[in-house]
Enzyme design. Structure first.
Site, short mmCIF file in Angstrom:
data_model
loop_
_atom_site.label_atom_id
_atom_site.label_comp_id
_atom_site.label_asym_id
_atom_site.label_seq_id
_atom_site.Cartn_x
_atom_site.Cartn_y
_atom_site.Cartn_z
N GLY A 46 0.89 -1.05 -0.17
CA GLY A 46 0.05 0.10 -0.02
C GLY A 46 0.63 1.14 0.06
CB CYS A 94 5.73 2.09 7.34
SG CYS A 94 5.16 3.26 6.48
CG LEU A 95 6.65 1.21 1.39
CD1 LEU A 95 6.19 1.27 0.01
CD2 LEU A 95 7.86 0.01 1.01
CG HIS A 136 -0.27 0.92 7.27
ND1 HIS A 136 0.78 0.63 8.23
CD2 HIS A 136 0.33 1.94 6.44
CE1 HIS A 136 1.96 1.08 7.78
NE2 HIS A 136 1.88 2.00 6.79
CG HIS A 140 0.54 6.78 5.57
ND1 HIS A 140 1.81 7.13 6.09
CD2 HIS A 140 1.06 5.08 5.50
CE1 HIS A 140 2.75 6.02 6.16
NE2 HIS A 140 2.04 5.06 5.74
ZN ZN Z 1 3.16 3.22 5.74
#
Ligand code: ZN
Length: 171
Positions: A46, A94-95, A136, A140
């Protein structure tokens, strides 16, 4: 399609509440295409628009198993959780959060209202891992990362580590 740079904590745009999309045009299509390419390349399940520095309520998700299934891109514009139920706890990363994962408590089921890329309304229920990813990404879009959902002790430890990491990067 252009792969964009994913911003990482503590970039201020990750703490910003994003703005609703009001115009469904070519520019939005371009943004979504770029987000999809960036997410698949990472790879991630995502991505929220503010993770590439665009403070708009846009998220892309693909939870298919890339080795066994065809990709299935889900685009959520102006998403909202209107109802939730149950509880699940699992490891999340998370990226935008470098080298850190933690157990995060989430709702097990969520009912979502959003719009698609053409502005048409979407209503659906998601559960399990899909529900987790949606929560999630919505975090953001509301200026939160999963670390904000941890205990203050864990958060402090994470912040210390991150500070040290940044110092080393800049050394
Ligand atoms: Zn994230």
């Amino acid at each position: 399609m252009t792969k964009r740079i994913i911003v990482t904590d503590p970039m201020p745009v990750l703490k910003e509440t994003t703005k609703p999309v009001t115009v469904f045009n070519e520019e939005l299509r371009q943004l979504v295409a770029d987000m999809a390419e960036t997410m698949y390349d990472a790879p991630g399940v995502g991505l929220a628009a503010n993770q590439i520095g665009v403070p708009l309520q846009v998220a892309v998700i693909d939870i298919t198993n890339k080795e066994e299934e065809e990709p299935r891109l889900i685009v959520l514009i102006n998403p909202k959780i209107v109802k939730s139920e149950g509880e699940q706890c699992d490891e999340e990363g998370c990226l935008s959060v470098m080298d850190y994962c933690a157990q995060v408590k989430r709702f097990d089921k969520v009912w979502v209202e959003a719009q698609d890329i053409d502005g048409a309304p979407l209503h659906f229920m998601a559960e399990g891992f899909y529900a987790r990813v949606i929560q999630h990404e919505l975090d953001h879009l509301n200026g939160k990362i999963f670390v904000d959902r941890l205990s203050s002790l864990k958060r402090t430890l994470y912040k210390k580590r991150r500070k040290k990491q940044l110092k080393e990067e800049n050394a």
